[in-house]
Design a protein around this motif. Structure first.
Motif, short mmCIF file in Angstrom:
data_model
loop_
_atom_site.label_atom_id
_atom_site.label_comp_id
_atom_site.label_asym_id
_atom_site.label_seq_id
_atom_site.Cartn_x
_atom_site.Cartn_y
_atom_site.Cartn_z
N ILE A 245 -36.46 -12.16 1.40
CA ILE A 245 -35.10 -12.58 1.04
C ILE A 245 -35.12 -13.54 -0.14
O ILE A 245 -34.33 -13.41 -1.07
CB ILE A 245 -34.39 -13.23 2.26
CG1 ILE A 245 -34.25 -12.20 3.37
CG2 ILE A 245 -33.01 -13.77 1.86
CD1 ILE A 245 -33.75 -12.77 4.69
N THR A 246 -36.05 -14.48 -0.13
CA THR A 246 -36.07 -15.48 -1.20
C THR A 246 -36.88 -15.02 -2.41
O THR A 246 -37.05 -15.76 -3.37
CB THR A 246 -36.67 -16.81 -0.69
OG1 THR A 246 -37.99 -16.55 -0.18
CG2 THR A 246 -35.82 -17.42 0.40
N ILE A 327 -39.02 -24.49 12.24
CA ILE A 327 -38.45 -24.58 10.89
C ILE A 327 -38.19 -23.18 10.33
O ILE A 327 -37.17 -22.94 9.68
CB ILE A 327 -39.37 -25.43 9.98
CG1 ILE A 327 -39.40 -26.86 10.52
CG2 ILE A 327 -38.91 -25.39 8.54
CD1 ILE A 327 -40.38 -27.78 9.83
N ILE A 328 -39.12 -22.25 10.61
CA ILE A 328 -38.93 -20.87 10.17
C ILE A 328 -37.64 -20.29 10.78
O ILE A 328 -36.83 -19.67 10.09
CB ILE A 328 -40.17 -20.01 10.53
CG1 ILE A 328 -41.31 -20.35 9.56
CG2 ILE A 328 -39.84 -18.52 10.46
CD1 ILE A 328 -42.63 -19.64 9.87
N ASP A 329 -37.46 -20.52 12.07
CA ASP A 329 -36.23 -20.04 12.73
C ASP A 329 -34.99 -20.62 12.06
O ASP A 329 -34.02 -19.92 11.80
CB ASP A 329 -36.25 -20.42 14.22
CG ASP A 329 -37.14 -19.47 15.03
OD1 ASP A 329 -37.25 -18.30 14.61
OD2 ASP A 329 -37.70 -19.89 16.05
N GLU A 330 -35.05 -21.92 11.79
CA GLU A 330 -33.88 -22.58 11.18
C GLU A 330 -33.62 -22.05 9.77
O GLU A 330 -32.47 -21.82 9.39
CB GLU A 330 -34.11 -24.09 11.11
CG GLU A 330 -33.90 -24.78 12.46
CD GLU A 330 -34.40 -26.21 12.44
OE1 GLU A 330 -34.32 -26.86 11.38
OE2 GLU A 330 -34.90 -26.68 13.49
N ILE A 331 -34.70 -21.84 9.02
CA ILE A 331 -34.52 -21.31 7.65
C ILE A 331 -33.86 -19.93 7.72
O ILE A 331 -32.92 -19.64 6.99
CB ILE A 331 -35.87 -21.23 6.90
CG1 ILE A 331 -36.42 -22.63 6.63
CG2 ILE A 331 -35.72 -20.47 5.59
CD1 ILE A 331 -37.82 -22.65 6.04
N LEU A 332 -34.35 -19.11 8.65
CA LEU A 332 -33.79 -17.76 8.79
C LEU A 332 -32.30 -17.82 9.12
O LEU A 332 -31.50 -17.08 8.55
CB LEU A 332 -34.55 -16.98 9.87
CG LEU A 332 -35.75 -16.17 9.38
CD1 LEU A 332 -36.45 -15.49 10.53
CD2 LEU A 332 -35.32 -15.12 8.35
N THR A 333 -31.93 -18.71 10.03
CA THR A 333 -30.52 -18.86 10.39
C THR A 333 -29.71 -19.25 9.16
O THR A 333 -28.65 -18.70 8.90
CB THR A 333 -30.36 -19.96 11.47
OG1 THR A 333 -31.44 -19.85 12.38
CG2 THR A 333 -29.07 -19.83 12.21
N GLN A 334 -30.26 -20.20 8.39
CA GLN A 334 -29.51 -20.69 7.22
C GLN A 334 -29.36 -19.63 6.13
O GLN A 334 -28.30 -19.51 5.54
CB GLN A 334 -30.19 -21.94 6.65
CG GLN A 334 -30.04 -23.14 7.56
CD GLN A 334 -30.53 -24.41 6.91
OE1 GLN A 334 -30.58 -24.52 5.70
NE2 GLN A 334 -30.87 -25.39 7.73
N ILE A 335 -30.42 -18.86 5.88
CA ILE A 335 -30.29 -17.90 4.76
C ILE A 335 -29.55 -16.64 5.19
O ILE A 335 -29.06 -15.90 4.36
CB ILE A 335 -31.64 -17.52 4.10
CG1 ILE A 335 -32.67 -17.10 5.11
CG2 ILE A 335 -32.16 -18.62 3.23
CD1 ILE A 335 -33.99 -16.68 4.47
N GLU A 336 -29.46 -16.41 6.49
CA GLU A 336 -28.72 -15.22 6.92
C GLU A 336 -27.23 -15.49 7.04
O GLU A 336 -26.44 -14.57 7.19
CB GLU A 336 -29.29 -14.72 8.26
CG GLU A 336 -30.56 -13.91 8.04
CD GLU A 336 -31.31 -13.60 9.33
OE1 GLU A 336 -30.96 -14.19 10.38
OE2 GLU A 336 -32.22 -12.77 9.28
N GLN A 337 -26.87 -16.77 6.96
CA GLN A 337 -25.45 -17.11 7.07
C GLN A 337 -24.64 -16.64 5.87
O GLN A 337 -25.09 -16.76 4.75
CB GLN A 337 -25.29 -18.64 7.22
CG GLN A 337 -25.25 -19.04 8.69
CD GLN A 337 -25.33 -20.55 8.86
OE1 GLN A 337 -25.22 -21.29 7.89
NE2 GLN A 337 -25.53 -21.00 10.09
#
Lengths: 337, 259
Positions: A245-246, A327-337
């Motif tokens: 994604i990034t 942190i990986i889970d949180e990053i995924l949540t943030q970029i999928e928003q």
């Protein structure tokens, strides 16, 4: 005349010198500057490429990277899988064009070819160096070459008592720069040298490389450490997703490869690739020296580890004491928003 | 058919011990047969088991203690073992080592067909000795070999790993092959194998036995020397991020990508 010879490799796709060859030419130029400061000695920088090739592209860059002279030796008998013709082609030129220092790229083919050459010159060869300097020893200018040894637990600086002083240098360690104008002497030599030590190529099997992996040229590396391991190994997949994604490059440590989680082509470290990324982020990477040796040329290093005493924190610019998985889970949540 | 396998006893680099002065504590470290060399030995034994009258000579240079790995090689199925040991050999770099090993092969296994070695030794990791030996013996050599498909007295067919492809190569003997990958059907020796191995004696030779001048071996014969050795130093003082971890990490990625 004092001379540094850079033994160059060809990038066949681009029909130009390989990136490591340019890196070594610039390093040779910088060594020459160092010698000037140490005891006013000047070195002539000669780049040589021997291959089955008529002409090559972008010769201007060879000169602007630091070479005074470029010698292209064409020999139709040179084959990729047999170094004996390449060795003889070079040695035949070298016997009338001696040098004080010879630098070779430490790629897999050159780590085999370089000792074939130096044994015939009865001189030393320092393997897989990550630093080069001139030093003054008893008023003599000597090349000091530093390399990791003992599984990279130890660094050894090695000098050569005999000329030429030779070393193979790991790709991606030194930076190619424009250091002078594009002028220089170019000569082309035709060689017919043969060697009776034939090795027959029966077939060449391309390996599946569908996905683009470019650790050495990547700007941003997300590196998966063994700390991401869990029963179903989902966090390696999640980190890959973030990389997709990034639009960043995923890499991993040796331990992740050793446990069969990721392929060795992603490995960063002594037996893998080097990175000089603008940004390296280690997710659950412990920071073994063999890994960090290949990471430390990155501009900005960020490390995430649950262990506040993790070795990687000694090498990084930014540290996060925390669970990389969360942190990986949180990053995924943030970029999928 | 005569096969020589070059083996080396190495310290276990995964269990490095340090003295208080930050030097390597070699005496505290366990030693073992270099893994790549064991793979080379496995291939040699496999070839031995395929044909009649194949001899496998395990050859090493090292201190007397290196007999341990020769015992192990014999138990695995080597038919002959040679230890090259002498104080004059100490301090040999890759050039001097290659000279010593190739001279010993010329003298004690002159009718060899195949030399198998590991791609690298775990302690030094130079990968230079095999190619150097082949030059000194004036034979062809290949490295980064991941499989020996077939080998007999006349020909060897091998798979060589390149960056993006695999070459299948055919070499006529005599030749040297440096092994990079583990052989799948490797097995550990059993107690009875060790008992059988005791019947073989290890041949021991020193500097006066091989035809080399003192100026070509050991420290004298080594053009390279260690100027200094040190433990890599820790240099950086990291700034700690204390909150909003995910957001901060994403910011790093985004700001770098926009530069």
């Amino acid at each position: 005349m004092n001379k540094i010879t850079v033994f160059c490799e060809l990038n066949k796709e681009k029909n130009a010198l390989s990136s490591c060859s340019y890196e070594l030419i610039t390093k040779a130029y910088e060594l020459s500057k160092q010698a000037q400061e140490l005891n006013n000695t000047e070195f002539f920088i000669e780049a040589i490429c021997c291959d089955n090739v008529e002409n090559i592209e972008n010769k201007e860059k060879i000169f602007s990277s630091g070479a005074n002279k470029f010698v292209l030796i064409e020999n139709k008998n040179i084959e990729n899988h047999n170094f004996d013709v390449l060795k003889d082609t070079f040695l035949n030129y070298y016997k009338d064009n001696k040098s004080d220092v010879i630098l070779f790229p430490a790629t897999a083919p050159m780590r085999h070819c370089a000792p074939c050459i130096t044994v015939n010159l009865d001189c030393g060869l320092v393997a897989d160096c990550i630093d080069l300097n001139f030093i003054l020893k008893d008023e003599n200018l000597m090349l000091s070459a530093t390399r990791p040894t003992f599984g990279s637990e130890l660094m050894a600086t090695i000098i050569s008592k005999k000329l030429p002083q030779c070393a193979t240098i790991r790709p991606g360690i030194f930076k190619n720069k424009t250091v002078k104008d594009e002028n220089g002497e170019f000569i082309k030599i035709q060689s017919e040298i043969e060697n009776n030590k034939k090795i027959k190529l029966i077939s060449n099997i391309l390996q599946n490389n569908n996905d683009e992996i470019n650790i050495e040229g990547a700007e941003i590396i997300l590196c998966a450490g063994y700390g991401l391991n869990s029963a179903n190994r989902e966090y390696f997949k999640k980190l890959e997703k973030i990389a997709q994604i990034t639009k960043t490059q995923i890499g991993c440590t040796r331990k992740v490869v050793d446990f069969g989680i990721m392929d060795s082509k992603y490995q960063i470290g002594l037996t893998g690739s080097n990175t000089k990324a603008q940004l390296y982020i280690g997710f659950g990477v412990a920071g073994a020296i063999q890994h960090m040796c290949s990471v430390k040329n990155s501009k900005k290093i960020v490390a995430i580890n649950t262990d506040a005493d993790a070795e990687i924190f000694n090498y990084c610019d930014y540290k996060i004491v925390g669970d990389a998985k969360k942190i990986i889970d949180e990053i995924l949540t943030q970029i999928e928003q | 058919m005569n096969i020589v396998v070059c083996v080396k006893q190495v310290p276990d680099v995964d269990n490095v011990k340090w003295t208080k002065e930050n030097n390597l504590d070699r005496s505290a470290m366990l030693t073992k047969l270099n893994p790549h060399d064991e793979w080379a030995l496995d291939y040699a034994i496999k070839i031995k088991n395929q044909f009649k009258n194949v001899s496998v000579t395990a050859l090493t240079m090292g201190p007397n203690q290196a007999k341990e790995i020769l015992d192990y090689a014999l138990a695995k199925g080597a038919t002959r073992a040679i230890l090259l040991t002498d104080k004059l050999f100490a301090g040999s770099d890759t050039l001097a080592t290659a000279k010593i090993l190739s001279s010993a092969i010329k003298k004690y296994v002159p009718d060899f067909d195949l030399i198998l070695t590991g791609q690298i030794a775990q302690d030094g990791d130079t990968a230079q000795t095999p190619a150097s030996m082949a030059q000194l013996l004036d034979i062809k050599s290949v490295s980064n070999i991941i499989d020996i498909k077939n080998a007999d007295k006349n020909t060897a067919i091998v798979a060589k790993k390149n960056k993006e492809s695999i070459d299948i190569l055919e070499l006529s003997t005599p030749c040297l092959i440096a092994i990079q990958q583990e052989m799948k059907e490797s097995h550990l020796p059993k107690i009875e194998d060790y008992a059988q191995a005791q019947k073989s004696t290890i041949e021991v030779y020193g500097a006066q036995d091989i035809d080399l001048d003192k100026s070509e071996i050991g420290i004298l014969g080594s053009p390279t020397m260690v100027y200094k050795a040190y433990r890599p130093e820790v240099t950086k003082n990291a700034q700690e991020i204390k909150e909003d971890f995910a957001k901060e990490v994403l910011n790093f990625i985004r700001s770098c990508a926009n530069e």
